[in-house]
Design a protein around this motif. Structure first.
Motif, PDB file in Angstrom:
ATOM      1  N   SER A 108       7.143  -0.497 -10.126  1.00  0.00           N
ATOM      2  CA  SER A 108       7.952  -1.575 -10.693  1.00  0.00           C
ATOM      3  C   SER A 108       7.174  -2.880 -10.633  1.00  0.00           C
ATOM      4  CB  SER A 108       9.260  -1.723  -9.920  1.00  0.00           C
ATOM      5  OG  SER A 108       9.003  -2.187  -8.598  1.00  0.00           O
ATOM      6  N   ILE A 109       7.702  -3.890 -11.331  1.00  0.00           N
ATOM      7  CA  ILE A 109       7.068  -5.210 -11.288  1.00  0.00           C
ATOM      8  C   ILE A 109       7.013  -5.722  -9.858  1.00  0.00           C
ATOM      9  CG2 ILE A 109       7.213  -7.584 -12.115  1.00  0.00           C
ATOM     10  CD1 ILE A 109       8.940  -6.488 -14.443  1.00  0.00           C
ATOM     11  N   GLY A 110       8.123  -5.595  -9.149  1.00  0.00           N
ATOM     12  CA  GLY A 110       8.182  -6.094  -7.788  1.00  0.00           C
ATOM     13  C   GLY A 110       7.221  -5.392  -6.856  1.00  0.00           C
ATOM     14  N   GLU A 111       7.151  -4.057  -6.952  1.00  0.00           N
ATOM     15  CA  GLU A 111       6.267  -3.290  -6.068  1.00  0.00           C
ATOM     16  C   GLU A 111       4.799  -3.603  -6.336  1.00  0.00           C
ATOM     17  OE1 GLU A 111       9.063   0.669  -5.388  1.00  0.00           O
ATOM     18  OE2 GLU A 111       7.699   0.553  -7.112  1.00  0.00           O
ATOM     19  N   LEU A 112       4.421  -3.658  -7.604  1.00  0.00           N
ATOM     20  CA  LEU A 112       3.024  -3.940  -7.930  1.00  0.00           C
ATOM     21  C   LEU A 112       2.656  -5.377  -7.567  1.00  0.00           C
ATOM     22  CD1 LEU A 112       2.710  -2.098 -11.372  1.00  0.00           C
ATOM     23  CD2 LEU A 112       1.656  -1.428  -9.198  1.00  0.00           C
ATOM     24  N   SER A 113       3.572  -6.308  -7.799  1.00  0.00           N
ATOM     25  CA  SER A 113       3.305  -7.705  -7.443  1.00  0.00           C
ATOM     26  C   SER A 113       3.152  -7.855  -5.936  1.00  0.00           C
ATOM     27  CB  SER A 113       4.444  -8.604  -7.945  1.00  0.00           C
ATOM     28  OG  SER A 113       4.520  -8.586  -9.359  1.00  0.00           O
ATOM     29  N   GLN A 114       3.991  -7.171  -5.169  1.00  0.00           N
ATOM     30  CA  GLN A 114       3.886  -7.244  -3.719  1.00  0.00           C
ATOM     31  C   GLN A 114       2.579  -6.644  -3.232  1.00  0.00           C
ATOM     32  OE1 GLN A 114       6.188  -8.805  -1.498  1.00  0.00           O
ATOM     33  NE2 GLN A 114       4.279  -8.590  -0.312  1.00  0.00           N
ATOM     34  N   TRP A 115       2.157  -5.540  -3.848  1.00  0.00           N
ATOM     35  CA  TRP A 115       0.871  -4.941  -3.484  1.00  0.00           C
ATOM     36  C   TRP A 115      -0.262  -5.930  -3.742  1.00  0.00           C
ATOM     37  CZ3 TRP A 115      -3.512  -3.786  -6.426  1.00  0.00           C
ATOM     38  CH2 TRP A 115      -4.502  -3.067  -5.752  1.00  0.00           C
ATOM     39  N   CYS A 116      -0.212  -6.613  -4.876  1.00  0.00           N
ATOM     40  CA  CYS A 116      -1.244  -7.610  -5.184  1.00  0.00           C
ATOM     41  C   CYS A 116      -1.237  -8.726  -4.143  1.00  0.00           C
ATOM     42  CB  CYS A 116      -1.017  -8.188  -6.576  1.00  0.00           C
ATOM     43  SG  CYS A 116      -1.304  -7.026  -7.928  1.00  0.00           S
ATOM     44  N   ASP A 117      -0.052  -9.187  -3.758  1.00  0.00           N
ATOM     45  CA  ASP A 117       0.038 -10.243  -2.745  1.00  0.00           C
ATOM     46  C   ASP A 117      -0.532  -9.767  -1.415  1.00  0.00           C
ATOM     47  OD1 ASP A 117       1.247 -11.818  -4.643  1.00  0.00           O
ATOM     48  OD2 ASP A 117       3.283 -11.545  -3.857  1.00  0.00           O
ATOM     49  N   ASN A 118      -0.270  -8.513  -1.059  1.00  0.00           N
ATOM     50  CA  ASN A 118      -0.785  -7.970   0.201  1.00  0.00           C
ATOM     51  C   ASN A 118      -2.309  -7.904   0.199  1.00  0.00           C
ATOM     52  OD1 ASN A 118       1.851  -7.635   1.042  1.00  0.00           O
ATOM     53  ND2 ASN A 118       1.928  -5.446   0.579  1.00  0.00           N
ATOM     54  N   VAL A 119      -2.882  -7.502  -0.931  1.00  0.00           N
ATOM     55  CA  VAL A 119      -4.343  -7.459  -1.050  1.00  0.00           C
ATOM     56  C   VAL A 119      -4.904  -8.873  -0.953  1.00  0.00           C
ATOM     57  CG1 VAL A 119      -6.280  -6.899  -2.567  1.00  0.00           C
ATOM     58  CG2 VAL A 119      -4.365  -5.302  -2.369  1.00  0.00           C
ATOM     59  N   ASP A 120      -4.268  -9.812  -1.634  1.00  0.00           N
ATOM     60  CA  ASP A 120      -4.742 -11.195  -1.620  1.00  0.00           C
ATOM     61  C   ASP A 120      -4.682 -11.812  -0.222  1.00  0.00           C
ATOM     62  OD1 ASP A 120      -5.493 -11.510  -4.258  1.00  0.00           O
ATOM     63  OD2 ASP A 120      -3.505 -12.134  -4.922  1.00  0.00           O
ATOM     64  N   ALA A 121      -3.790 -11.297   0.609  1.00  0.00           N
ATOM     65  CA  ALA A 121      -3.627 -11.865   1.951  1.00  0.00           C
ATOM     66  C   ALA A 121      -4.774 -11.503   2.890  1.00  0.00           C
ATOM     67  CB  ALA A 121      -2.303 -11.390   2.552  1.00  0.00           C
ATOM     68  N   VAL A 122      -5.621 -10.558   2.481  1.00  0.00           N
ATOM     69  CA  VAL A 122      -6.752 -10.128   3.310  1.00  0.00           C
ATOM     70  C   VAL A 122      -8.040 -10.625   2.645  1.00  0.00           C
ATOM     71  CG1 VAL A 122      -7.976  -8.176   4.330  1.00  0.00           C
ATOM     72  CG2 VAL A 122      -5.490  -8.078   4.048  1.00  0.00           C
ATOM     73  N   ALA A 123      -8.713 -11.552   3.286  1.00  0.00           N
ATOM     74  CA  ALA A 123      -9.918 -12.145   2.701  1.00  0.00           C
ATOM     75  C   ALA A 123     -10.956 -11.084   2.364  1.00  0.00           C
ATOM     76  CB  ALA A 123     -10.518 -13.153   3.674  1.00  0.00           C
ATOM     77  N   GLY A 124     -11.445 -11.116   1.119  1.00  0.00           N
ATOM     78  CA  GLY A 124     -12.498 -10.202   0.698  1.00  0.00           C
ATOM     79  C   GLY A 124     -12.038  -8.801   0.365  1.00  0.00           C
ATOM     80  N   ASP A 125     -10.735  -8.532   0.434  1.00  0.00           N
ATOM     81  CA  ASP A 125     -10.233  -7.190   0.128  1.00  0.00           C
ATOM     82  C   ASP A 125     -10.411  -6.922  -1.368  1.00  0.00           C
ATOM     83  OD1 ASP A 125      -8.792  -4.845  -0.349  1.00  0.00           O
ATOM     84  OD2 ASP A 125      -7.245  -5.330   1.132  1.00  0.00           O
ATOM     85  N   ALA A 126     -11.236  -5.937  -1.697  1.00  0.00           N
ATOM     86  CA  ALA A 126     -11.514  -5.609  -3.099  1.00  0.00           C
ATOM     87  C   ALA A 126     -10.728  -4.388  -3.549  1.00  0.00           C
ATOM     88  CB  ALA A 126     -13.004  -5.373  -3.296  1.00  0.00           C
ATOM     89  N   GLY A 127      -9.580  -4.148  -2.914  1.00  0.00           N
ATOM     90  CA  GLY A 127      -8.751  -3.009  -3.304  1.00  0.00           C
ATOM     91  C   GLY A 127      -8.349  -3.080  -4.766  1.00  0.00           C
ATOM     92  N   PHE A 128      -8.282  -1.934  -5.398  1.00  0.00           N
ATOM     93  CA  PHE A 128      -7.909  -1.903  -6.817  1.00  0.00           C
ATOM     94  C   PHE A 128      -7.176  -0.617  -7.121  1.00  0.00           C
ATOM     95  CE2 PHE A 128     -11.723   0.621  -6.792  1.00  0.00           C
ATOM     96  CZ  PHE A 128     -11.569   1.549  -7.818  1.00  0.00           C
ATOM     97  N   MET A 129      -6.509  -0.605  -8.244  1.00  0.00           N
ATOM     98  CA  MET A 129      -5.898   0.607  -8.777  1.00  0.00           C
ATOM     99  C   MET A 129      -5.859   0.510 -10.287  1.00  0.00           C
ATOM    100  SD  MET A 129      -1.783   0.129  -8.242  1.00  0.00           S
ATOM    101  CE  MET A 129      -1.803  -0.028  -6.459  1.00  0.00           C
ATOM    102  N   ASN A 130      -5.770   1.647 -10.926  1.00  0.00           N
ATOM    103  CA  ASN A 130      -5.518   1.665 -12.357  1.00  0.00           C
ATOM    104  C   ASN A 130      -4.038   1.938 -12.568  1.00  0.00           C
ATOM    105  OD1 ASN A 130      -8.193   1.233 -12.848  1.00  0.00           O
ATOM    106  ND2 ASN A 130      -8.652   3.293 -13.539  1.00  0.00           N
ATOM    107  N   ILE A 131      -3.448   1.249 -13.516  1.00  0.00           N
ATOM    108  CA  ILE A 131      -2.037   1.457 -13.792  1.00  0.00           C
ATOM    109  C   ILE A 131      -1.835   1.801 -15.271  1.00  0.00           C
ATOM    110  CG2 ILE A 131      -1.297  -0.050 -11.923  1.00  0.00           C
ATOM    111  CD1 ILE A 131      -0.694  -2.216 -13.988  1.00  0.00           C
ATOM    112  N   LEU A 132      -0.721   2.437 -15.525  1.00  0.00           N
ATOM    113  CA  LEU A 132      -0.305   2.769 -16.896  1.00  0.00           C
ATOM    114  C   LEU A 132       0.936   1.971 -17.223  1.00  0.00           C
ATOM    115  CD1 LEU A 132      -0.193   4.586 -19.506  1.00  0.00           C
ATOM    116  CD2 LEU A 132       1.221   6.161 -18.141  1.00  0.00           C
TER     117      LEU A 132
END
Length: 242
Positions: A212-236
Protein backbone atom coordinates in the motif's frame (compact mmCIF):
# COMPACT_ATOMS: atom_id res chain seq x y z
CA UNK A 1 30.96 -7.22 -14.23
CA UNK A 2 27.23 -7.57 -13.61
CA UNK A 3 24.60 -7.80 -16.37
CA UNK A 4 26.86 -9.07 -19.15
CA UNK A 5 28.61 -11.56 -16.89
CA UNK A 6 25.32 -13.01 -15.67
CA UNK A 7 24.03 -13.27 -19.22
CA UNK A 8 27.18 -15.07 -20.33
CA UNK A 9 27.09 -17.49 -17.41
CA UNK A 10 23.35 -18.08 -16.97
CA UNK A 11 21.62 -16.66 -20.04
CA UNK A 12 19.17 -14.60 -17.97
CA UNK A 13 19.18 -11.41 -15.90
CA UNK A 14 16.77 -10.98 -12.97
CA UNK A 15 14.84 -14.21 -13.69
CA UNK A 16 11.63 -13.33 -11.85
CA UNK A 17 11.37 -9.86 -13.32
CA UNK A 18 12.06 -11.38 -16.74
CA UNK A 19 9.15 -13.77 -16.23
CA UNK A 20 6.88 -10.87 -15.26
CA UNK A 21 7.77 -8.94 -18.42
CA UNK A 22 6.90 -11.98 -20.51
CA UNK A 23 3.68 -12.61 -18.55
CA UNK A 24 2.52 -9.01 -18.84
CA UNK A 25 3.07 -8.66 -22.60
CA UNK A 26 1.31 -10.16 -25.60
CA UNK A 27 1.67 -9.85 -29.39
CA UNK A 28 0.86 -6.32 -30.51
CA UNK A 29 1.61 -4.71 -27.14
CA UNK A 30 3.79 -1.64 -26.49
CA UNK A 31 6.68 -1.66 -24.00
CA UNK A 32 8.69 1.37 -22.86
CA UNK A 33 12.10 0.69 -21.31
CA UNK A 34 13.56 3.70 -19.47
CA UNK A 35 17.19 3.08 -18.57
CA UNK A 36 17.47 0.32 -21.14
CA UNK A 37 21.21 -0.24 -20.57
CA UNK A 38 22.43 -2.84 -23.13
CA UNK A 39 18.90 -3.79 -24.15
CA UNK A 40 18.21 -7.06 -22.35
CA UNK A 41 14.63 -6.25 -21.32
CA UNK A 42 13.95 -4.43 -24.59
CA UNK A 43 14.86 -7.53 -26.58
CA UNK A 44 12.97 -9.79 -24.21
CA UNK A 45 9.89 -7.63 -24.72
CA UNK A 46 10.41 -7.54 -28.48
CA UNK A 47 10.36 -11.34 -28.57
CA UNK A 48 6.90 -11.21 -26.99
CA UNK A 49 5.20 -8.23 -28.69
CA UNK A 50 6.36 -9.25 -32.17
CA UNK A 51 6.11 -7.24 -35.41
CA UNK A 52 2.66 -5.91 -34.55
CA UNK A 53 3.99 -4.39 -31.32
CA UNK A 54 6.63 -1.83 -30.43
CA UNK A 55 9.42 -1.27 -27.90
CA UNK A 56 10.80 2.19 -27.09
CA UNK A 57 14.20 1.96 -25.38
CA UNK A 58 15.73 5.05 -23.73
CA UNK A 59 19.44 4.89 -22.84
CA UNK A 60 21.63 8.01 -22.48
CA UNK A 61 25.12 6.50 -22.19
CA UNK A 62 26.77 6.29 -25.64
CA UNK A 63 28.69 3.07 -24.89
CA UNK A 64 25.64 1.25 -23.54
CA UNK A 65 23.59 2.69 -26.39
CA UNK A 66 26.00 1.19 -28.94
CA UNK A 67 25.65 -2.23 -27.30
CA UNK A 68 21.88 -1.76 -27.30
CA UNK A 69 21.68 -0.94 -31.00
CA UNK A 70 24.16 -3.69 -31.90
CA UNK A 71 22.08 -6.22 -29.96
CA UNK A 72 18.87 -5.07 -31.65
CA UNK A 73 20.51 -5.53 -35.06
CA UNK A 74 22.08 -8.89 -34.16
CA UNK A 75 18.67 -10.17 -33.11
CA UNK A 76 16.88 -8.78 -36.16
CA UNK A 77 14.51 -6.60 -34.10
CA UNK A 78 15.11 -3.25 -35.83
CA UNK A 79 11.46 -2.98 -36.86
CA UNK A 80 10.22 -3.55 -33.31
CA UNK A 81 12.75 -1.85 -31.01
CA UNK A 82 13.15 1.91 -31.32
CA UNK A 83 16.30 3.02 -29.42
CA UNK A 84 16.48 6.65 -28.25
CA UNK A 85 19.81 7.98 -26.94
CA UNK A 86 18.51 10.12 -24.10
CA UNK A 87 17.42 10.03 -20.48
CA UNK A 88 13.86 10.86 -19.50
CA UNK A 89 13.21 13.65 -17.02
CA UNK A 90 10.60 16.16 -15.92
CA UNK A 91 11.89 18.71 -18.44
CA UNK A 92 13.69 18.51 -21.77
CA UNK A 93 17.26 19.81 -21.62
CA UNK A 94 20.82 18.70 -20.98
CA UNK A 95 22.60 17.13 -18.01
CA UNK A 96 25.75 15.28 -16.99
CA UNK A 97 25.81 11.51 -16.63
CA UNK A 98 28.20 10.43 -13.84
CA UNK A 99 29.81 7.12 -14.75
CA UNK A 100 30.45 4.07 -12.60
CA UNK A 101 33.76 2.40 -13.47
CA UNK A 102 32.77 -1.16 -12.49
CA UNK A 103 29.02 -1.27 -13.07
CA UNK A 104 27.84 0.10 -16.39
CA UNK A 105 24.27 -0.15 -15.13
CA UNK A 106 24.97 2.27 -12.27
CA UNK A 107 25.52 5.53 -14.11
CA UNK A 108 23.66 8.44 -12.49
CA UNK A 109 22.56 11.94 -13.49
CA UNK A 110 23.76 13.36 -10.17
CA UNK A 111 27.19 13.50 -8.55
CA UNK A 112 26.75 11.36 -5.43
CA UNK A 113 30.37 10.22 -5.32
CA UNK A 114 33.57 12.16 -5.83
CA UNK A 115 35.82 11.22 -8.71
CA UNK A 116 33.24 9.93 -11.16
CA UNK A 117 33.88 10.99 -14.73
CA UNK A 118 30.89 12.47 -16.51
CA UNK A 119 29.46 12.93 -19.97
CA UNK A 120 26.98 15.39 -21.40
CA UNK A 121 23.62 13.77 -22.18
CA UNK A 122 20.24 14.79 -23.51
CA UNK A 123 17.15 14.89 -21.29
CA UNK A 124 13.67 14.43 -22.72
CA UNK A 125 10.29 14.97 -21.18
CA UNK A 126 8.72 11.53 -21.59
CA UNK A 127 5.21 12.66 -22.44
CA UNK A 128 6.53 15.01 -25.13
CA UNK A 129 8.96 12.41 -26.52
CA UNK A 130 6.30 9.72 -26.87
CA UNK A 131 3.33 11.86 -27.83
CA UNK A 132 2.17 10.86 -31.28
CA UNK A 133 4.38 7.76 -31.32
CA UNK A 134 2.02 5.47 -29.44
CA UNK A 135 -1.69 5.13 -28.84
CA UNK A 136 -1.35 2.52 -26.13
CA UNK A 137 1.20 1.55 -23.52
CA UNK A 138 0.98 -1.85 -21.87
CA UNK A 139 4.12 -2.06 -19.74
CA UNK A 140 6.54 0.63 -18.57
CA UNK A 141 9.86 -0.30 -16.94
CA UNK A 142 11.93 2.39 -15.17
CA UNK A 143 15.39 1.75 -13.70
CA UNK A 144 17.41 4.96 -13.69
CA UNK A 145 19.52 4.83 -10.52
CA UNK A 146 17.77 7.53 -8.53
CA UNK A 147 16.15 9.78 -11.14
CA UNK A 148 12.90 7.81 -11.23
CA UNK A 149 10.81 10.63 -9.73
CA UNK A 150 11.63 13.01 -12.59
CA UNK A 151 11.01 10.26 -15.13
CA UNK A 152 7.52 9.56 -13.77
CA UNK A 153 6.77 13.26 -13.38
CA UNK A 154 7.55 13.84 -17.04
CA UNK A 155 5.53 10.82 -18.17
CA UNK A 156 2.49 11.47 -15.96
CA UNK A 157 0.50 13.57 -18.50
CA UNK A 158 0.80 10.70 -20.98
CA UNK A 159 0.07 7.95 -18.45
CA UNK A 160 -3.09 9.64 -17.19
CA UNK A 161 -4.36 10.37 -20.70
CA UNK A 162 -4.22 6.80 -21.99
CA UNK A 163 -7.50 4.85 -22.27
CA UNK A 164 -5.95 2.09 -20.14
CA UNK A 165 -3.26 2.70 -17.55
CA UNK A 166 -0.10 0.64 -18.13
CA UNK A 167 1.54 -1.60 -15.61
CA UNK A 168 4.74 -0.02 -14.26
CA UNK A 169 7.81 -1.88 -12.98
CA UNK A 170 10.08 0.57 -11.19
CA UNK A 171 13.07 0.55 -8.86
CA UNK A 172 12.60 2.22 -5.47
CA UNK A 173 15.89 3.26 -3.82
CA UNK A 174 15.35 5.96 -1.18
CA UNK A 175 19.04 6.88 -0.86
CA UNK A 176 19.56 7.45 -4.60
CA UNK A 177 16.25 9.28 -4.92
CA UNK A 178 17.24 11.60 -2.09
CA UNK A 179 20.67 12.21 -3.62
CA UNK A 180 18.89 13.18 -6.85
CA UNK A 181 16.72 15.72 -5.04
CA UNK A 182 13.58 13.71 -4.39
CA UNK A 183 12.67 10.93 -1.93
CA UNK A 184 11.25 7.44 -1.81
CA UNK A 185 8.07 8.71 -0.17
CA UNK A 186 7.62 11.36 -2.89
CA UNK A 187 7.96 8.72 -5.62
CA UNK A 188 5.46 6.40 -3.96
CA UNK A 189 2.96 9.23 -3.56
CA UNK A 190 3.42 10.24 -7.20
CA UNK A 191 2.86 6.67 -8.38
CA UNK A 192 -0.27 6.52 -6.23
CA UNK A 193 -1.81 9.13 -8.55
CA UNK A 194 -2.16 6.34 -11.12
CA UNK A 195 -4.76 4.78 -8.77
CA UNK A 196 -3.50 1.24 -9.34
CA UNK A 197 -2.64 -1.66 -7.00
CA UNK A 198 0.90 -1.66 -5.57
CA UNK A 199 3.08 -4.75 -5.21
CA UNK A 200 6.57 -5.56 -3.96
CA UNK A 201 8.47 -7.73 -6.44
CA UNK A 202 10.06 -10.44 -4.30
CA UNK A 203 13.08 -11.66 -6.27
CA UNK A 204 13.97 -14.32 -3.68
CA UNK A 205 10.58 -16.02 -3.35
CA UNK A 206 9.55 -15.22 -6.94
CA UNK A 207 6.21 -13.73 -5.96
CA UNK A 208 4.33 -10.45 -5.82
CA UNK A 209 3.50 -9.16 -2.34
CA UNK A 210 0.53 -6.80 -2.12
CA UNK A 211 1.41 -3.49 -0.52
CA UNK A 212 0.00 0.00 0.00
CA UNK A 213 0.98 3.65 -0.20
CA UNK A 214 1.34 3.80 3.56
CA UNK A 215 3.45 0.65 3.86
CA UNK A 216 5.82 1.59 1.05
CA UNK A 217 6.14 5.17 2.31
CA UNK A 218 6.93 3.94 5.81
CA UNK A 219 9.56 1.57 4.43
CA UNK A 220 11.16 4.48 2.58
CA UNK A 221 11.16 6.57 5.78
CA UNK A 222 12.77 3.70 7.70
CA UNK A 223 15.53 3.37 5.11
CA UNK A 224 16.08 7.13 5.14
CA UNK A 225 16.45 7.05 8.92
CA UNK A 226 19.65 4.99 8.62
CA UNK A 227 22.56 7.01 7.24
CA UNK A 228 24.00 5.47 4.07
CA UNK A 229 21.38 2.71 3.86
CA UNK A 230 21.20 1.82 0.15
CA UNK A 231 18.30 -0.60 0.54
CA UNK A 232 16.11 -0.91 -2.52
CA UNK A 233 13.26 -2.89 -3.99
CA UNK A 234 11.48 -3.15 -7.28
CA UNK A 235 7.76 -2.56 -7.20
CA UNK A 236 4.87 -3.13 -9.59
CA UNK A 237 2.11 -0.61 -10.12
CA UNK A 238 -0.91 -2.24 -11.72
CA UNK A 239 -2.78 -5.51 -11.83
CA UNK A 240 -0.86 -8.68 -11.03
CA UNK A 241 -0.68 -11.68 -13.41
CA UNK A 242 -3.99 -13.17 -14.40
Amino acid sequence: MHVSRRLREQGVWEPYESSLVLDFLAPGDVFVDVGANIGYFSLLAASRVGPAGAVFAFEPDPDNFTLLTDSVAANGKQDIVHPIRAALAAKTGEARLYLSENNLGDHQIFAAEEGRQSRAIKLLNGAEALSGRLQRLDLLKIDTQGSEYGVVQGLMPLLTSLPTRPRVIIELTPLSLRQCGSSGRALVELLAELDQPLWIIDHLEHRLVASSIGELSQWCDNVDAVAGDAGFMNILVGEGPG
